[in-house]
Each structure stands twice: as C-alpha cells, then as structure tokens.
Write a protein that holds these residues in place. Structure first.
Motif, PDB file in Angstrom:
ATOM      1  N   SER A   1      -4.240  -1.630   5.464  1.00 36.99           N
ATOM      2  CA  SER A   1      -6.037  -1.320   5.812  1.00 36.99           C
ATOM      3  C   SER A   1      -6.125  -1.316   7.278  1.00 36.99           C
ATOM      4  O   SER A   1      -6.967  -0.713   7.400  1.00 36.99           O
TER       5      SER A   1
ATOM      6  N   SER B   1      -0.035  -4.037   2.386  1.00 35.92           N
ATOM      7  CA  SER B   1      -2.201  -3.843   1.878  1.00 35.92           C
ATOM      8  C   SER B   1      -3.013  -4.474   2.783  1.00 35.92           C
ATOM      9  O   SER B   1      -3.905  -3.887   3.309  1.00 35.92           O
TER      10      SER B   1
ATOM     11  N   GLU C   1      -2.541   0.011  -4.074  1.00 38.02           N
ATOM     12  CA  GLU C   1      -2.453  -1.214  -3.636  1.00 38.02           C
ATOM     13  C   GLU C   1      -2.456  -1.961  -4.924  1.00 38.02           C
ATOM     14  O   GLU C   1      -2.672  -2.394  -5.443  1.00 38.02           O
TER      15      GLU C   1
ATOM     16  N   SER D   1       1.060  -1.181  -0.357  1.00 39.90           N
ATOM     17  CA  SER D   1      -0.434  -0.091   0.093  1.00 39.90           C
ATOM     18  C   SER D   1       0.822   1.212  -0.444  1.00 39.90           C
ATOM     19  O   SER D   1       2.158   1.379   0.728  1.00 39.90           O
TER      20      SER D   1
END
Length: 98
Positions: free
Chosen positions: A78, A74, A42, A7
């Motif tokens: 998140s 990723s 991402e 990310s």
C-alpha cells in the motif's frame, strides 16, 4: 511468515459476459476493484490459492486470460502503490442500494 496478508494485483480479460461477471464476483468477495477489470486483493496465501482455483474453474483457458501479480506484504504494498488520477473505481452502471 505465510499467515500474514499479502497483496495481489489481479487483472483479467474474459471473452464472454457470463464468465466475466462470475470472475468479477469472485474477486469482489475478497478484494477492491481499482478499475473495470483490475482488483487489489489483500489476503493470506491460503485464501489466494482458493481464489486462484475458483478463477481457473470459471475461465475458458483457450479464450480468457487472468494475470495475478504478487505485491508482497499488504502494509508494504500500500505504501509503494502510486495512483494517478481517480483513486477508486465506481461502477455507475450498477445502482447501489443503501
């Protein structure tokens, strides 16, 4: 492992409308717009390298700035992100055709 998606938070300050639109289009192809000039990408590191090259070719190094912040894997990124207020960006100036 470098083949896993990572990310990246990408923010830009582009002086000219034409270049700003080109930069936004590059980022829209592989990321989610979070705010007007902030994107969450991402992607795999090799894709990020290509995106970086595209961004550098579009920007004017003397006038523009782009910041790329690696956020790690990723799945981990998140979970660590904290959103206050509205979660997503909606460009009300651009009509959407369904």
């Amino acid at each position: 492992m470098t083949s896993l998606k990572q990310s990246y938070l990408v923010a830009y300050d582009i002086a000219e409308d034409y270049r700003r639109n080109r930069v936004a289009k590059i980022l829209q192809t592989c990321g989610e717009r979070l705010q007007y000039s902030v994107f969450l990408l991402e992607v795999r590191p090799t894709k990020m390298l290509r995106v970086r090259q595209q961004l550098e070719s579009e920007m004017d190094q003397r006038l523009d700035s782009i910041i790329v912040c690696p956020l790690g894997a990723s799945s981990q990124a998140s979970q660590e992100m904290l959103f206050l207020g509205r979660r997503t960006y909606e460009d009300i100036a651009t009509p959407t055709v369904i």
